[in-house]
Design a protein around this motif. Structure first.
Motif, mmCIF file in Angstrom:
data_model
loop_
_atom_site.group_PDB
_atom_site.id
_atom_site.type_symbol
_atom_site.label_atom_id
_atom_site.label_comp_id
_atom_site.label_asym_id
_atom_site.label_seq_id
_atom_site.Cartn_x
_atom_site.Cartn_y
_atom_site.Cartn_z
ATOM 1 N N LEU A 15 34.626 62.191 31.925
ATOM 2 C CA LEU A 15 35.975 61.877 32.405
ATOM 3 C C LEU A 15 36.002 60.541 33.136
ATOM 4 O O LEU A 15 36.917 59.731 32.957
ATOM 5 C CB LEU A 15 36.465 62.990 33.331
ATOM 6 C CG LEU A 15 36.886 64.299 32.643
ATOM 7 C CD1 LEU A 15 37.157 65.367 33.672
ATOM 8 C CD2 LEU A 15 38.120 64.066 31.789
ATOM 9 N N LYS A 16 34.986 60.341 33.971
ATOM 10 C CA LYS A 16 34.916 59.095 34.726
ATOM 11 C C LYS A 16 34.797 57.895 33.773
ATOM 12 O O LYS A 16 35.457 56.860 33.953
ATOM 13 C CB LYS A 16 33.720 59.132 35.680
ATOM 14 C CG LYS A 16 33.646 57.945 36.614
ATOM 15 C CD LYS A 16 32.480 58.091 37.580
ATOM 16 C CE LYS A 16 32.404 56.882 38.511
ATOM 17 N NZ LYS A 16 31.245 56.988 39.452
ATOM 18 N N THR A 17 33.954 58.055 32.749
ATOM 19 C CA THR A 17 33.773 56.985 31.759
ATOM 20 C C THR A 17 35.069 56.712 31.008
ATOM 21 O O THR A 17 35.453 55.551 30.778
ATOM 22 C CB THR A 17 32.660 57.367 30.759
ATOM 23 O OG1 THR A 17 31.449 57.621 31.478
ATOM 24 C CG2 THR A 17 32.426 56.268 29.750
ATOM 25 N N LYS A 18 35.740 57.826 30.620
ATOM 26 C CA LYS A 18 36.999 57.675 29.891
ATOM 27 C C LYS A 18 38.049 56.973 30.750
ATOM 28 O O LYS A 18 38.827 56.153 30.269
ATOM 29 C CB LYS A 18 37.527 59.044 29.440
ATOM 30 C CG LYS A 18 36.657 59.755 28.419
ATOM 31 C CD LYS A 18 36.535 58.982 27.130
ATOM 32 C CE LYS A 18 35.713 59.740 26.101
ATOM 33 N NZ LYS A 18 35.503 58.960 24.869
ATOM 34 N N THR A 46 39.855 53.550 29.783
ATOM 35 C CA THR A 46 41.315 53.463 29.716
ATOM 36 C C THR A 46 41.832 52.282 30.542
ATOM 37 O O THR A 46 42.708 51.526 30.105
ATOM 38 C CB THR A 46 41.944 54.771 30.224
ATOM 39 O OG1 THR A 46 41.480 55.852 29.417
ATOM 40 C CG2 THR A 46 43.463 54.710 30.140
ATOM 41 N N LYS A 47 41.282 52.170 31.745
ATOM 42 C CA LYS A 47 41.695 51.057 32.610
ATOM 43 C C LYS A 47 41.377 49.711 31.959
ATOM 44 O O LYS A 47 42.171 48.766 32.018
ATOM 45 C CB LYS A 47 40.995 51.165 33.960
ATOM 46 C CG LYS A 47 41.526 52.311 34.819
ATOM 47 C CD LYS A 47 40.730 52.430 36.120
ATOM 48 C CE LYS A 47 41.232 53.614 36.953
ATOM 49 N NZ LYS A 47 40.445 53.775 38.199
ATOM 50 N N THR A 48 40.204 49.655 31.340
ATOM 51 C CA THR A 48 39.815 48.415 30.648
ATOM 52 C C THR A 48 40.771 48.104 29.511
ATOM 53 O O THR A 48 41.201 46.954 29.317
ATOM 54 C CB THR A 48 38.376 48.537 30.097
ATOM 55 O OG1 THR A 48 37.484 48.792 31.186
ATOM 56 C CG2 THR A 48 37.947 47.258 29.390
ATOM 57 N N VAL A 105 44.259 53.554 22.863
ATOM 58 C CA VAL A 105 44.629 54.155 24.152
ATOM 59 C C VAL A 105 45.145 55.579 23.948
ATOM 60 O O VAL A 105 44.816 56.501 24.704
ATOM 61 C CB VAL A 105 45.689 53.288 24.863
ATOM 62 C CG1 VAL A 105 46.246 54.021 26.084
ATOM 63 C CG2 VAL A 105 45.080 51.968 25.292
ATOM 64 N N GLU A 106 45.954 55.762 22.907
ATOM 65 C CA GLU A 106 46.511 57.085 22.618
ATOM 66 C C GLU A 106 45.396 58.087 22.302
ATOM 67 O O GLU A 106 45.403 59.225 22.768
ATOM 68 C CB GLU A 106 47.482 56.989 21.441
ATOM 69 C CG GLU A 106 48.208 58.299 21.154
ATOM 70 C CD GLU A 106 49.201 58.166 20.003
ATOM 71 O OE1 GLU A 106 49.702 59.213 19.560
ATOM 72 O OE2 GLU A 106 49.455 57.025 19.574
ATOM 73 N N ILE A 107 44.422 57.638 21.499
ATOM 74 C CA ILE A 107 43.286 58.512 21.157
ATOM 75 C C ILE A 107 42.493 58.888 22.406
ATOM 76 O O ILE A 107 42.110 60.036 22.609
ATOM 77 C CB ILE A 107 42.367 57.822 20.119
ATOM 78 C CG1 ILE A 107 43.088 57.717 18.775
ATOM 79 C CG2 ILE A 107 41.056 58.598 19.964
ATOM 80 C CD1 ILE A 107 42.366 56.846 17.753
ATOM 81 N N LEU A 108 42.283 57.876 23.253
ATOM 82 C CA LEU A 108 41.544 58.125 24.497
ATOM 83 C C LEU A 108 42.291 59.097 25.411
ATOM 84 O O LEU A 108 41.701 59.961 26.046
ATOM 85 C CB LEU A 108 41.280 56.802 25.237
ATOM 86 C CG LEU A 108 40.119 55.970 24.698
ATOM 87 C CD1 LEU A 108 40.088 54.613 25.377
ATOM 88 C CD2 LEU A 108 38.788 56.685 24.909
ATOM 89 N N ASN A 109 43.615 58.952 25.460
ATOM 90 C CA ASN A 109 44.417 59.865 26.276
ATOM 91 C C ASN A 109 44.319 61.299 25.750
ATOM 92 O O ASN A 109 44.272 62.265 26.522
ATOM 93 C CB ASN A 109 45.879 59.410 26.303
ATOM 94 C CG ASN A 109 46.096 58.216 27.216
ATOM 95 O OD1 ASN A 109 45.351 58.030 28.187
ATOM 96 N ND2 ASN A 109 47.094 57.390 26.906
ATOM 97 N N GLN A 110 44.299 61.437 24.423
ATOM 98 C CA GLN A 110 44.140 62.764 23.823
ATOM 99 C C GLN A 110 42.773 63.359 24.175
ATOM 100 O O GLN A 110 42.653 64.550 24.473
ATOM 101 C CB GLN A 110 44.297 62.669 22.304
ATOM 102 C CG GLN A 110 45.715 62.382 21.862
ATOM 103 C CD GLN A 110 45.815 62.161 20.366
ATOM 104 O OE1 GLN A 110 44.816 62.129 19.644
ATOM 105 N NE2 GLN A 110 47.053 61.995 19.867
ATOM 106 N N ASP A 120 40.038 67.599 29.987
ATOM 107 C CA ASP A 120 40.599 68.329 31.129
ATOM 108 C C ASP A 120 40.696 69.826 30.825
ATOM 109 O O ASP A 120 40.380 70.673 31.674
ATOM 110 C CB ASP A 120 41.988 67.787 31.484
ATOM 111 C CG ASP A 120 41.905 66.441 32.199
ATOM 112 O OD1 ASP A 120 40.842 66.170 32.805
ATOM 113 O OD2 ASP A 120 42.887 65.687 32.155
ATOM 114 N N GLU A 121 41.158 70.140 29.602
ATOM 115 C CA GLU A 121 41.284 71.548 29.203
ATOM 116 C C GLU A 121 39.915 72.225 29.148
ATOM 117 O O GLU A 121 39.743 73.366 29.592
ATOM 118 C CB GLU A 121 41.973 71.637 27.841
ATOM 119 C CG GLU A 121 43.433 71.231 27.877
ATOM 120 C CD GLU A 121 44.053 71.191 26.489
ATOM 121 O OE1 GLU A 121 43.298 71.374 25.492
ATOM 122 O OE2 GLU A 121 45.282 71.003 26.390
#
Length: 271
Positions: free
Chosen positions: A49-52, A56-58, A97-102, A108-109
């Motif tokens: 999660l931290k890496t993701k 995402t920020k990058t 970004v969308e893929i990463l958000n998914q 999270d789940e």
């Protein structure tokens, strides 16, 4: 033959009990291993999660820079092919970004499910540990199982044993004749000389030099201590099959419960 069948049946029951205990131990170990594994999985997910988040920020920064470039390009006279290329880059970045958000949502789940499963495992582990405290109020441990265990302990006797049983008839099932002649036996049991079988058994056992026999009328326990290092105590319950049994080689346990064996011998009287 009936006696042999009964012994075989009792041995089978004893093996079943041992198998159940071993199964419980294995279940506890499995649960402990599962908890450790889940903890490691959670830690891995947290790192993911931290890496993701960092990725995402990058990407968001990259998108912002690209959008800034597009604005600059749009404000100047530029070849339409260059603008199309920039649009394609932005579109591709947005898809990433969308893929990463998914992936983040899925992570999270998974983390939430693992936490729930971890909690269930902890509860199950606690419940398994609580099983080790047994309520003996209605437990079924029959006399023949206790006598079989006493025989196993007697086979290891080297110097001395103390035995307390409700009746002299019980001694027939302990195979005392098979013990070494060097083993000194102090035995307290119920003896009624008016009963012919009791009288005959008394004569048999008193003929042995290594047996001291006394009469104990309370018939409330079965006790065996071996060489000052092993003890079995069975307290007889309300029914014939309800017995509270303690078997131990722990020196502190022995020191405490040995007084109950000694009590049976001291309270008995000479025949």
């Amino acid at each position: 033959m009936e006696h042999i069948n009964e012994i075989r049946s009792l041995k089978k029951q004893l093996e079943t009990n041992h198998n159940l205990i071993n199964l419980k131990d294995q279940q506890v170990k499995t649960l402990e291993n599962s908890l450790q594994l889940k903890d490691e999985q959670i830690k891995t997910l947290e790192k993911t999660l931290k890496t993701k988040d960092e990725e995402t920020k990058t990407l968001e920064k990259t998108i912002a820079l690209k959008e800034e470039e597009i604005k600059k390009l749009a404000s100047s006279t530029v070849d339409l092919n260059i603008l199309k290329e920039k649009d394609d880059i932005i579109t591709q970045l947005q898809k990433e970004v969308e893929i990463l958000n998914q992936e983040l949502t899925k992570a999270d789940e998974e983390l939430e499910n693992l936490e729930l499963e971890n909690e269930k495992l902890k509860v199950a582990q606690t419940s398994s540990k609580e099983v080790n405290i047994i309520d003996f109020t209605n437990i079924k441990i029959i006399k023949s199982e206790i006598l079989e265990k006493m025989r196993e302990i007697l086979e290891k006797a080297i110097a001395n044993v103390t035995i307390v049983v409700p009746s002299i008839e019980y001694l027939q099932e302990l195979y005392l004749y098979e013990l070494r002649s060097s083993v000194s036996m102090s035995i307290a049991c119920g003896i009624n000389p008016a009963i012919e079988e009791h009288s005959e058994l008394l004569d048999e056992f008193e003929s042995l030099d290594n047996i001291s026999l006394r009469s104990y009328e309370r018939a409330d326990r079965l006790v065996l201590t071996r060489d000052g290092e092993e003890l079995l105590l069975a307290v007889i319950g309300n029914s014939e099959d309800n017995n509270l049994v303690i078997h131990t080689k722990d020196p502190k346990h022995f020191k405490l419960f040995n007084s109950l064996a000694t009590e049976g011998w001291i309270q008995s009287r000479k025949v």
